[in-house]
Design an enzyme around this catalytic site. Structure first.
Site, PDB file in Angstrom:
ATOM      1  N   HIS A   1      -1.670   4.223  -4.470  1.00  0.00           N
ATOM      2  CA  HIS A   1      -1.888   4.119  -3.021  1.00  0.00           C
ATOM      3  C   HIS A   1      -0.663   4.707  -2.333  1.00  0.00           C
ATOM      4  O   HIS A   1       0.475   4.443  -2.717  1.00  0.00           O
ATOM      5  CB  HIS A   1      -2.086   2.652  -2.635  1.00  0.00           C
TER       6      HIS A   1
ATOM      7  N   CYS B   1      -5.677  -1.839   2.074  1.00  0.00           N
ATOM      8  CA  CYS B   1      -5.170  -0.687   1.297  1.00  0.00           C
ATOM      9  C   CYS B   1      -5.570  -0.746  -0.177  1.00  0.00           C
ATOM     10  O   CYS B   1      -5.512   0.265  -0.872  1.00  0.00           O
ATOM     11  CB  CYS B   1      -3.665  -0.589   1.431  1.00  0.00           C
TER      12      CYS B   1
ATOM     13  N   ASN C   1      -0.329   7.070   5.400  1.00  0.00           N
ATOM     14  CA  ASN C   1      -1.014   5.975   4.700  1.00  0.00           C
ATOM     15  C   ASN C   1      -2.432   5.868   5.271  1.00  0.00           C
ATOM     16  O   ASN C   1      -2.615   5.406   6.398  1.00  0.00           O
ATOM     17  CB  ASN C   1      -0.221   4.682   4.911  1.00  0.00           C
TER      18      ASN C   1
HETATM   19  O1  UT7 Z   1      -0.063   0.052   2.695  1.00  0.00           O
HETATM   20  C1  UT7 Z   1      -0.024  -1.322   2.860  1.00  0.00           C
HETATM   21  C2  UT7 Z   1       1.283  -1.898   2.615  1.00  0.00           C
HETATM   22  N1  UT7 Z   1       2.246  -1.434   3.583  1.00  0.00           N
HETATM   23  C3  UT7 Z   1       3.414  -1.022   3.138  1.00  0.00           C
HETATM   24  O2  UT7 Z   1       3.623  -0.958   1.962  1.00  0.00           O
HETATM   25  C4  UT7 Z   1       4.472  -0.705   4.156  1.00  0.00           C
HETATM   26  C5  UT7 Z   1       5.775  -1.247   3.675  1.00  0.00           C
HETATM   27  N2  UT7 Z   1       6.873  -1.091   4.613  1.00  0.00           N
HETATM   28  C6  UT7 Z   1       7.479   0.104   4.890  1.00  0.00           C
HETATM   29  O3  UT7 Z   1       7.021   1.140   4.475  1.00  0.00           O
HETATM   30  C7  UT7 Z   1       8.771   0.061   5.670  1.00  0.00           C
HETATM   31  O4  UT7 Z   1       9.148  -1.267   5.834  1.00  0.00           O
HETATM   32  C8  UT7 Z   1       8.734   0.765   7.049  1.00  0.00           C
HETATM   33  C9  UT7 Z   1       8.661   2.264   6.867  1.00  0.00           C
HETATM   34  C10 UT7 Z   1       7.544   0.293   7.872  1.00  0.00           C
HETATM   35  C11 UT7 Z   1      10.023   0.460   7.811  1.00  0.00           C
HETATM   36  O5  UT7 Z   1      11.163   0.868   7.054  1.00  0.00           O
HETATM   37  P1  UT7 Z   1      12.365  -0.140   6.771  1.00  0.00           P
HETATM   38  O6  UT7 Z   1      13.323   0.614   5.965  1.00  0.00           O
HETATM   39  O7  UT7 Z   1      11.800  -1.396   6.191  1.00  0.00           O
HETATM   40  O8  UT7 Z   1      12.944  -0.356   8.210  1.00  0.00           O
HETATM   41  P2  UT7 Z   1      13.189  -1.724   9.022  1.00  0.00           P
HETATM   42  O9  UT7 Z   1      11.895  -2.230   9.573  1.00  0.00           O
HETATM   43  O10 UT7 Z   1      14.014  -2.655   8.196  1.00  0.00           O
HETATM   44  O11 UT7 Z   1      14.090  -1.203  10.205  1.00  0.00           O
HETATM   45  C12 UT7 Z   1      15.407  -0.630   9.984  1.00  0.00           C
HETATM   46  C13 UT7 Z   1      15.949  -0.107  11.299  1.00  0.00           C
HETATM   47  C14 UT7 Z   1      15.837  -1.112  12.457  1.00  0.00           C
HETATM   48  O12 UT7 Z   1      16.950  -0.925  13.298  1.00  0.00           O
HETATM   49  P3  UT7 Z   1      18.234  -1.918  13.188  1.00  0.00           P
HETATM   50  O13 UT7 Z   1      17.681  -3.293  13.475  1.00  0.00           O
HETATM   51  O14 UT7 Z   1      18.742  -1.761  11.785  1.00  0.00           O
HETATM   52  O15 UT7 Z   1      19.148  -1.388  14.242  1.00  0.00           O
HETATM   53  C15 UT7 Z   1      14.600  -0.660  13.200  1.00  0.00           C
HETATM   54  O16 UT7 Z   1      14.622  -1.013  14.563  1.00  0.00           O
HETATM   55  O17 UT7 Z   1      15.191   1.041  11.712  1.00  0.00           O
HETATM   56  C16 UT7 Z   1      14.684   0.846  13.044  1.00  0.00           C
HETATM   57  N3  UT7 Z   1      13.390   1.507  13.137  1.00  0.00           N
HETATM   58  C17 UT7 Z   1      13.247   2.791  13.484  1.00  0.00           C
HETATM   59  N4  UT7 Z   1      14.132   3.749  13.830  1.00  0.00           N
HETATM   60  C18 UT7 Z   1      13.658   4.969  14.131  1.00  0.00           C
HETATM   61  C19 UT7 Z   1      12.175   0.992  12.856  1.00  0.00           C
HETATM   62  N5  UT7 Z   1      11.216   1.928  13.032  1.00  0.00           N
HETATM   63  C20 UT7 Z   1      11.867   3.046  13.421  1.00  0.00           C
HETATM   64  C21 UT7 Z   1      11.425   4.361  13.741  1.00  0.00           C
HETATM   65  N6  UT7 Z   1      12.357   5.267  14.086  1.00  0.00           N
HETATM   66  N7  UT7 Z   1      10.122   4.704  13.702  1.00  0.00           N
END
Ligand code: UT7
Length: 317
Positions: free
Chosen positions: A244, A113, A274
């Site tokens: 980005h 990225c 992204n």
């Molecule tokens: O570009 C290169 C660098 N990359 C980035 O900068 C990406 C950085 N990361 C992110 O953008 C975020 O971490 C994500 C968007 C990928 C994920 O968001 P988050 O707020 O970090 O969510 P999480 O992984 O901590 O998950 C929170 C909850 C979990 O459920 P529980 O365990 O709290 O019950 C996940 O299972 O959300 C759940 N979850 C979803 N729910 C509905 C994870 N993905 C989804 C989904 N839909 N697509």
């Protein structure tokens, strides 16, 4: 000529749009969850038989047209991508062939990225060293080809596209400073394990999303400070942030750090997702073409991605 300056920009997005509503039908997610957590509503996806070099070609043609240059004056091609058409030759060579340019150096650059920031810094250094006068710098990625569309934890993020700029030697100020970093100790937090020499493990993106998110926010805060300090500038000297486009919450955090309102931040993540190395030149082209970014304004570009890699470019447009 002491400086390198962007003469023109171009970009390309594939026709097919994949909305959150469609993803709701294939994985356990909702439009509301995706939009609240990432700011994304839709992303573009390459067609069958359409490759990274095809997207790069369309973006490059527009940048060349906008720059009003003779295509044969291009004497360097640097193409940032994580999703090359082939293992070899480089996508830059395939692009060179499609453009009908002969005999200039052309190479790919892989910094995920952060790829476009790395590529722009590389071309800037070629020009400042007198090794090139007119560089075509491209960021192009078909992230959909390395995405596991059943993995809801990250498939919702990615999209495809390409952006390009012509960077020319100039007597006028353009790129003011570039800042590149990497730390391979974090290689496993965001990766596609299988490559060419390593044929084990997943062929699609694995990401520790939450940990990557926190690292991105803290690292980008630090690089904003470093970039301003290196140029003796205040936060208020920056006219536009062209970041980005990883996640709207990361963009908002950097804007807060700069004391900048979101209407000075070029945001395309809602419609592009992204697009990795393509996201900054895509956003830049959108804001140049709609008249927001004007000649002489001060632009800060920054990126964070796999590696980890990160970097920034400060420039007068
Ligand atoms: O570009 C290169 C660098 N990359 C980035 O900068 C990406 C950085 N990361 C992110 O953008 C975020 O971490 C994500 C968007 C990928 C994920 O968001 P988050 O707020 O970090 O969510 P999480 O992984 O901590 O998950 C929170 C909850 C979990 O459920 P529980 O365990 O709290 O019950 C996940 O299972 O959300 C759940 N979850 C979803 N729910 C509905 C994870 N993905 C989804 C989904 N839909 N697509």
């Amino acid at each position: 000529m002491k400086h390198s300056r962007i003469a023109g920009t171009g970009s390309y997005l594939p026709e097919r749009i994949l909305t959150n509503a469609e993803l709701e039908r294939t994985i356990d997610t909702t439009d509301e969850w995706i939009f609240t957590r990432t700011g994304i509503r839709e992303r573009h996806i390459v067609a069958e038989g359409q490759y990274t070099s095809d997207m790069a070609l369309e973006a490059a043609k527009k940048a060349i047209e906008a720059s009003n240059i003779d295509i044969q004056s291009i004497d360097l091609i640097v193409l940032a991508t994580t999703t090359p058409d082939r293992t070899f030759p480089s996508t830059a060579c395939l692009l060179q062939q499609k453009l009908g340019i002969v005999n200039c150096p052309a190479f790919d650059l892989q910094a995920v990225c952060s790829g476009f920031v790395y590529a722009l810094a590389t071309a800037d250094n070629f020009i400042k060293a007198g090794a090139a006068k007119c560089a075509l710098v491209v960021g192009a990625d078909a992230m959909s080809r390395i995405t596991d569309w059943t993995d809801r934890s990250n498939c919702i993020l990615w999209g495809d596209g390409a952006g390009a700029v012509i960077l020319q030697a100039s007597d006028e100020q353009g790129i003011l400073s570039t800042h590149l970093h990497a730390n391979g100790n974090y290689a496993d937090m965001l990766m596609v394990p299988q490559g060419v020499s390593n044929q084990e493990g997943s062929k699609t993106i694995l990401m520790e999303g939450n940990a990557v998110f926190k690292m991105a926010v803290n690292t980008l805060d630090a690089i904003v400070d470093d970039t301003l300090a290196a140029n003796g500038l205040e936060k208020s000297d920056i006219d536009w942030l062209v970041p980005h486009q990883a996640n709207i919450r990361i963009l908002q955090s950097t804007a807060r750090k700069l004391g900048m309102s979101m209407d000075r931040v070029v945001t395309t993540v809602d419609k592009h997702g992204n697009t990795s190395a393509a996201s900054i030149p895509l956003a830049l082209d959108v804001a140049v073409r709609d008249g927001r970014i004007k000649r002489g304004e001060t632009i800060l570009m920054e990126a964070f991605g796999g590696g980890f890699t990160w970097g920034s470019v400060l420039m007068k447009y």
